[in-house]
Design a protein around this motif. Structure first.
Motif, PDB file in Angstrom:
ATOM      1  N   GLY A 162     -29.908  -4.724 -45.573  1.00 22.29           N
ATOM      2  CA  GLY A 162     -30.517  -4.468 -46.867  1.00 22.29           C
ATOM      3  C   GLY A 162     -31.179  -3.103 -46.923  1.00 22.29           C
ATOM      4  O   GLY A 162     -32.011  -2.773 -46.078  1.00 22.29           O
ATOM      5  N   VAL A 163     -30.798  -2.296 -47.920  1.00 22.11           N
ATOM      6  CA  VAL A 163     -31.367  -0.960 -48.097  1.00 22.11           C
ATOM      7  C   VAL A 163     -31.854  -0.834 -49.540  1.00 22.11           C
ATOM      8  O   VAL A 163     -31.105  -1.098 -50.483  1.00 22.11           O
ATOM      9  N   ILE A 222     -29.778  -1.703 -53.001  1.00 18.55           N
ATOM     10  CA  ILE A 222     -30.436  -1.945 -54.279  1.00 18.55           C
ATOM     11  C   ILE A 222     -31.107  -0.647 -54.711  1.00 18.55           C
ATOM     12  O   ILE A 222     -31.852  -0.047 -53.937  1.00 18.55           O
ATOM     13  N   VAL A 223     -30.835  -0.206 -55.940  1.00 16.79           N
ATOM     14  CA  VAL A 223     -31.400   1.031 -56.466  1.00 16.79           C
ATOM     15  C   VAL A 223     -32.407   0.690 -57.561  1.00 16.79           C
ATOM     16  O   VAL A 223     -32.074  -0.010 -58.517  1.00 16.79           O
ATOM     17  N   ARG A 224     -33.634   1.165 -57.407  1.00 14.43           N
ATOM     18  CA  ARG A 224     -34.665   0.981 -58.437  1.00 14.43           C
ATOM     19  C   ARG A 224     -34.867   2.291 -59.194  1.00 14.43           C
ATOM     20  O   ARG A 224     -34.895   3.366 -58.587  1.00 14.43           O
ATOM     21  N   ASN A 225     -35.027   2.194 -60.515  1.00 16.25           N
ATOM     22  CA  ASN A 225     -35.140   3.393 -61.348  1.00 16.25           C
ATOM     23  C   ASN A 225     -36.592   3.826 -61.548  1.00 16.25           C
ATOM     24  O   ASN A 225     -37.009   4.195 -62.643  1.00 16.25           O
ATOM     25  N   THR A 226     -37.346   3.829 -60.474  1.00 15.96           N
ATOM     26  CA  THR A 226     -38.768   4.172 -60.504  1.00 15.96           C
ATOM     27  C   THR A 226     -39.010   5.603 -60.972  1.00 15.96           C
ATOM     28  O   THR A 226     -40.050   5.904 -61.555  1.00 15.96           O
ATOM     29  N   LEU A 227     -38.051   6.503 -60.760  1.00 16.56           N
ATOM     30  CA  LEU A 227     -38.263   7.938 -60.993  1.00 16.56           C
ATOM     31  C   LEU A 227     -37.354   8.477 -62.093  1.00 16.56           C
ATOM     32  O   LEU A 227     -36.848   9.587 -62.005  1.00 16.56           O
ATOM     33  N   VAL A 246     -40.698  -3.300 -54.055  1.00 14.36           N
ATOM     34  CA  VAL A 246     -40.422  -4.245 -52.969  1.00 14.36           C
ATOM     35  C   VAL A 246     -40.721  -5.684 -53.377  1.00 14.36           C
ATOM     36  O   VAL A 246     -40.251  -6.625 -52.724  1.00 14.36           O
ATOM     37  N   ASP A 247     -41.493  -5.866 -54.453  1.00 15.46           N
ATOM     38  CA  ASP A 247     -41.852  -7.226 -54.859  1.00 15.46           C
ATOM     39  C   ASP A 247     -40.644  -8.040 -55.298  1.00 15.46           C
ATOM     40  O   ASP A 247     -40.541  -9.233 -55.002  1.00 15.46           O
ATOM     41  N   GLY A 248     -39.720  -7.405 -56.003  1.00 17.14           N
ATOM     42  CA  GLY A 248     -38.618  -8.156 -56.587  1.00 17.14           C
ATOM     43  C   GLY A 248     -37.656  -8.738 -55.579  1.00 17.14           C
ATOM     44  O   GLY A 248     -37.062  -9.797 -55.825  1.00 17.14           O
ATOM     45  N   HIS A 249     -37.481  -8.082 -54.441  1.00 22.25           N
ATOM     46  CA  HIS A 249     -36.457  -8.503 -53.476  1.00 22.25           C
ATOM     47  C   HIS A 249     -37.005  -8.675 -52.069  1.00 22.25           C
ATOM     48  O   HIS A 249     -36.232  -8.946 -51.135  1.00 22.25           O
ATOM     49  N   GLY A 250     -38.294  -8.533 -51.894  1.00 27.53           N
ATOM     50  CA  GLY A 250     -38.860  -8.591 -50.556  1.00 27.53           C
ATOM     51  C   GLY A 250     -38.705  -7.258 -49.851  1.00 27.53           C
ATOM     52  O   GLY A 250     -37.972  -6.377 -50.287  1.00 27.53           O
ATOM     53  N   TRP A 251     -39.422  -7.108 -48.745  1.00 29.50           N
ATOM     54  CA  TRP A 251     -39.345  -5.858 -47.991  1.00 29.50           C
ATOM     55  C   TRP A 251     -37.954  -5.719 -47.369  1.00 29.50           C
ATOM     56  O   TRP A 251     -37.498  -6.615 -46.657  1.00 29.50           O
ATOM     57  N   PRO A 252     -37.258  -4.597 -47.622  1.00 34.46           N
ATOM     58  CA  PRO A 252     -35.913  -4.411 -47.081  1.00 34.46           C
ATOM     59  C   PRO A 252     -35.966  -3.986 -45.621  1.00 34.46           C
ATOM     60  O   PRO A 252     -37.036  -3.664 -45.085  1.00 34.46           O
ATOM     61  N   ASP A 281     -47.400  -2.542 -41.568  1.00 31.70           N
ATOM     62  CA  ASP A 281     -47.522  -3.906 -41.060  1.00 31.70           C
ATOM     63  C   ASP A 281     -46.267  -4.740 -41.299  1.00 31.70           C
ATOM     64  O   ASP A 281     -46.184  -5.879 -40.851  1.00 31.70           O
ATOM     65  N   GLN A 282     -45.326  -4.216 -42.043  1.00 29.56           N
ATOM     66  CA  GLN A 282     -44.056  -4.893 -42.275  1.00 29.56           C
ATOM     67  C   GLN A 282     -43.025  -4.389 -41.264  1.00 29.56           C
ATOM     68  O   GLN A 282     -43.286  -3.501 -40.469  1.00 29.56           O
ATOM     69  N   GLY A 283     -41.828  -4.917 -41.337  1.00 27.58           N
ATOM     70  CA  GLY A 283     -40.784  -4.457 -40.422  1.00 27.58           C
ATOM     71  C   GLY A 283     -39.900  -3.385 -40.999  1.00 27.58           C
ATOM     72  O   GLY A 283     -38.982  -2.892 -40.329  1.00 27.58           O
ATOM     73  N   THR A 284     -40.158  -2.981 -42.238  1.00 32.11           N
ATOM     74  CA  THR A 284     -39.319  -2.002 -42.931  1.00 32.11           C
ATOM     75  C   THR A 284     -39.440  -0.617 -42.302  1.00 32.11           C
ATOM     76  O   THR A 284     -40.513  -0.203 -41.880  1.00 32.11           O
ATOM     77  N   LEU A 285     -38.322   0.102 -42.290  1.00 34.71           N
ATOM     78  CA  LEU A 285     -38.303   1.503 -41.884  1.00 34.71           C
ATOM     79  C   LEU A 285     -38.187   2.352 -43.144  1.00 34.71           C
ATOM     80  O   LEU A 285     -37.248   2.193 -43.926  1.00 34.71           O
ATOM     81  N   LEU A 286     -39.135   3.257 -43.356  1.00 32.22           N
ATOM     82  CA  LEU A 286     -39.057   4.213 -44.458  1.00 32.22           C
ATOM     83  C   LEU A 286     -38.344   5.468 -43.962  1.00 32.22           C
ATOM     84  O   LEU A 286     -38.786   6.104 -42.997  1.00 32.22           O
TER      85      LEU A 286
END
Length: 477
Positions: A162-163, A222-227, A246-252, A281-286
């Motif tokens: 998941g990305v 998943i692409v979010r149109n935040t910008l 991240v709320d809609g689909h959980g932390w990727p 604190d999550q497992g996500t990599l930014l």
């Protein structure tokens, strides 16, 4: 007259954010953009301390009475940040804001005693990072193969990584591109202006998704149109929008972000700090783009990769030029940039494969590289005249092109998804479920290095990426 990219982007973003008076900073220089007349502070006692200190000093510094120092937004949110009004945003022009500068100065001694930052400008976070794009997209024929080319790893729904891409939205016809078969998300809110011409940065999120999918086909993107709003957003809003993303689909597993800002500091952005603490604190990599201002100044949030506690949670990515041997002229650099990936003249999907659509260039090319490099870089090639560079000059008629699906585009914006894709591909190939472990393993196994400003740096080169030879750089480049 040479184009002034920073000023041009400032004017463009100010028009897009017409209800928010903006300034260039710090003070009378041009390094970042921020909201006039407003500072940020953490909710609660710190916000009250900021208000009291500013109120105490303002009759000297800005001529404001005590009743004029007030909160612009008293409600709290998950970011834990309050906007505090310290001046009249209608005063002056965009060349700095003395009221904000004086408010920051009034807290300097207090911050020293507290041992932490209490106050911040409200910066503009943008995909035109440092308000200075690598370049604008260049059309290429539909028959031009993507570069990086699609990896042949099959897609398996049970093991797909998941990305999440936080950027502009997807073009309406993106599903016509086979690479984006497993991409979902938000639509681009408005693709064209009233004349049917593509707006600036439209297709940015779609292009990023295509690059990512080419490097790592076994992904659910998943692409979010935040910008969407000219690719720009205030720091005070960005933290909350990241939480919403991240709320809609959980932390990727992987969050790919090609936006940010510098702020003249080495301790991060106040407005997104709560999000970055939760990310840690999550497992996500930014995986974050390092920025396009050819600077060593830390660029956030990419530079969190160099802060204690975030070393494994963030991968900051600079851009290599098209031969992979050196850094791209526009790429930010420095010890806080952990790796570099191809980011110059990548080829991919700007739109789907519907009706051809026109685009009018916004920036003019330069006669020579604006950063002093000596190869055929994106500053000067290909040649074009832009709307923002030649206002009102009949001799400077802007160039118009037609996009028929594919484009060539440059910037750390696109180096970041290359690196994100390599992390995801490593996870698939090695059955690794921890993206942060995959990051460590990937960097530990790097066999390729490039030269960036005299330093030898890890080069993340996808197996399907095709380098293009370029003229050698001039001395000192």
């Amino acid at each position: 007259m040479a184009p002034q990219r920073f000023r041009e982007q400032f004017d463009q973003i100010q028009r897009s954010m017409s209800d928010v008076p903006l300034a260039m900073g710090p003070d009378d220089s041009a390094e970042f953009l921020y909201e006039k007349g407003v500072v940020l502070a953490r909710d609660g006692e710190e916000a009250r301390l900021v208000e009291d200190t500013v109120r105490e000093h303002f009759t000297t510094f800005a001529g404001l009475g005590a009743d004029q120092v007030r909160r612009a937004s008293p409600e709290t949110n998950r970011t834990g940040i309050t906007r505090i009004r310290v001046g009249d945003p209608g005063e002056g022009d965009g060349r700095g804001d003395p009221a904000v500068a004086n408010a920051l100065r009034s807290l300097r001694a207090t911050e020293g005693r507290a041992g932490r930052r209490l106050i911040s400008r409200n910066h503009v976070v943008s995909i035109a990072v440092n308000a200075c794009p690598g370049d604008e997209p260049v059309p290429v024929p539909r028959t031009t193969p993507p570069n990086p080319a699609p990896d042949t790893t099959p897609y398996e729904a049970d093991t797909a990584v998941g990305v999440l891409v936080v950027d502009t939205g997807l073009m309406h016809d993106y599903r016509s591109c086979a690479l984006l078969a497993h991409t979902t998300g938000d639509a681009q809110l408005r693709e064209c202006d009233d004349d049917g011409v593509l707006q600036q940065y439209v297709g940015h999120g779609t292009f990023i998704a295509g690059v990512l999918a080419a490097v790592a086909p076994n992904t659910d993107i998943i692409v979010r149109n935040t910008l969407n709003d000219c690719g720009a957003i205030l720091e005070s809003e960005f933290g909350e929008k990241l939480f919403e993303a991240v709320d809609g689909h959980g932390w990727p597993a992987v969050l790919s972000l090609s936006a940010g800002t510098s702020n003249g500091r080495t301790d991060g952005l106040l407005g997104i700090h709560a999000f970055m603490e939760e990310l840690r604190d999550q497992g996500t990599l930014l995986v974050a783009a390092a920025g396009n201002n050819a600077s060593a100044t830390p660029f956030w949030p990419a530079a969190y990769a160099a802060l204690p506690g975030w070393e494994n949670a963030v991968l900051s990515v600079g851009a290599l030029r098209s031969d992979g041997e050196f850094g791209a002229c526009f790429s930010n650099h420095g010890s806080w940039v952990r790796a570099y990936a191809p980011g110059e003249r990548l080829t991919g999907a700007l739109t789907g494969f519907g009706t051809p659509v026109p685009y009018v260039y916004q920036h003019s090319s330069y006669d020579d590289c604006r950063f002093g490099f000596g190869y055929a870089c994106t500053c000067s090639h290909p040649r074009h005249t832009g709307v923002l560079s030649e206002p009102g000059d009949p001799a400077g008629k802007p160039d118009q092109v037609m996009f028929d699906g594919h484009a060539q585009w440059s910037g750390t914006s696109f180096a970041a998804p290359v690196a994100a894709g390599l992390v995801a591909a490593h996870m698939t190939a090695h059955k690794e479920t921890d993206p942060r472990a995959a990051r460590r393993q990937l960097l530990a196994a790097v066999a390729d290095y490039a030269e960036v400003r005299g330093a030898h740096v890890p080069a993340l080169l996808p197996p399907t990426w095709r380098p293009d030879p370029v003229d050698p750089p001039a001395a000192g480049a």
